[in-house]
Write a protein that holds these residues in place. Sequence first.
Motif, short mmCIF file in Angstrom:
data_model
loop_
_atom_site.label_atom_id
_atom_site.label_comp_id
_atom_site.label_asym_id
_atom_site.label_seq_id
_atom_site.Cartn_x
_atom_site.Cartn_y
_atom_site.Cartn_z
N ILE A 46 0.84 -1.20 0.00
CA ILE A 46 0.00 0.00 0.00
C ILE A 46 0.87 1.26 0.00
CG2 ILE A 46 -1.71 1.31 1.31
CD1 ILE A 46 -2.75 -1.36 2.38
N ARG A 47 1.91 1.25 0.85
CA ARG A 47 2.83 2.40 0.91
C ARG A 47 3.47 2.65 -0.46
NH1 ARG A 47 7.74 0.40 3.55
NH2 ARG A 47 8.08 -0.31 1.40
N VAL A 55 4.70 -1.70 -7.22
CA VAL A 55 4.42 -2.78 -6.27
C VAL A 55 5.33 -3.98 -6.55
CG1 VAL A 55 2.65 -4.37 -5.41
CG2 VAL A 55 2.04 -2.03 -6.00
N SER A 56 5.75 -4.11 -7.81
CA SER A 56 6.63 -5.22 -8.19
C SER A 56 7.94 -5.21 -7.42
CB SER A 56 6.91 -5.20 -9.70
OG SER A 56 7.52 -3.97 -10.07
N GLN A 104 10.49 1.35 9.71
CA GLN A 104 11.06 1.00 8.41
C GLN A 104 10.43 1.82 7.30
OE1 GLN A 104 9.36 -0.71 5.68
NE2 GLN A 104 10.44 -2.64 5.34
N GLY A 105 9.09 1.96 7.33
CA GLY A 105 8.40 2.74 6.30
C GLY A 105 8.79 4.21 6.34
N ALA A 106 8.93 4.75 7.56
CA ALA A 106 9.32 6.15 7.71
C ALA A 106 10.73 6.38 7.19
CB ALA A 106 9.21 6.55 9.18
N VAL A 119 6.23 11.17 5.26
CA VAL A 119 6.92 10.24 6.16
C VAL A 119 5.94 9.67 7.19
CG1 VAL A 119 8.75 10.01 7.89
CG2 VAL A 119 9.13 11.42 5.86
N ILE A 120 5.07 10.53 7.73
CA ILE A 120 4.09 10.08 8.72
C ILE A 120 3.10 9.10 8.08
CG2 ILE A 120 2.18 10.81 10.20
CD1 ILE A 120 3.71 13.46 10.61
N VAL A 121 2.61 9.45 6.90
CA VAL A 121 1.66 8.56 6.21
C VAL A 121 2.31 7.22 5.90
CG1 VAL A 121 0.37 8.21 4.06
CG2 VAL A 121 0.26 10.42 5.23
N ALA A 122 3.56 7.24 5.47
CA ALA A 122 4.27 6.00 5.17
C ALA A 122 4.43 5.15 6.43
CB ALA A 122 5.63 6.30 4.56
N ALA A 123 4.75 5.80 7.55
CA ALA A 123 4.90 5.08 8.82
C ALA A 123 3.59 4.40 9.19
CB ALA A 123 5.35 6.03 9.92
N VAL A 124 2.49 5.12 9.06
CA VAL A 124 1.19 4.57 9.44
C VAL A 124 0.78 3.44 8.51
CG1 VAL A 124 -1.27 5.09 9.65
CG2 VAL A 124 0.41 6.71 10.53
#
Length: 201
Positions: A46-47, A55-56, A104-106, A119-124
């Motif tokens: 999703i991120r 996505v690949s 990790q996402g952040a 960065v916040i959206v990616a973390a969530v």
Amino acid sequence: MTWEVLSMIGTIAFAVSGAIIAMEEEYDIFGVYILGIVTAFGGGAIRNLLIGVPVSALWEQGLFFQIALLSITAVFLFPSNLLKHWQRWGNLFDAFGLSAFAIQGAIYVSNMNHPLSAVIVAAVLTGIGGGIIRDLLAGRKPIVLRSEIYAVWAILAGILIGLKIASNSWELYILFGLVTIMRVLSYTYNWKLPIRRLGAN
């Protein structure tokens, strides 16, 4: 190295979490593997969609897929009499996964020089996305949307990383411990965000 370690922790934790819930719902072996894999990689997918990464790119993480499959297999083969007692650890594995993947996402998006909001959206999304998909596939209301404080801790991780307050390895590991502990405390003591109910009780 920190990113890889957190990715490994998150992959194992969420794969185990998904497998445990699948077995609680009495899914067959195929369902156990599907739910485990989706939980481990759903948030990252999703991120990636939202930040423009194909996505690949997930398929390039061959090692993490192998780790997830081994983790799910270990849980599936775990003795039933012991697994009944082990299920209480499901929330702990979920806390590990939330913390590791939020950080990790952040880190991933921060390194791409995106703004703090991204960065916040990616973390969530990375921290809670897999859990939401897991709960929906298991026929449950997503815990992140209705139960103890959950996504707030992912937001905290995103803010601290986005503002460069936590940047080097030891700061990130301390943040991992902090987010995990806060998540454990929130379900242990049933901390909740305000709820607005409509209609007669």
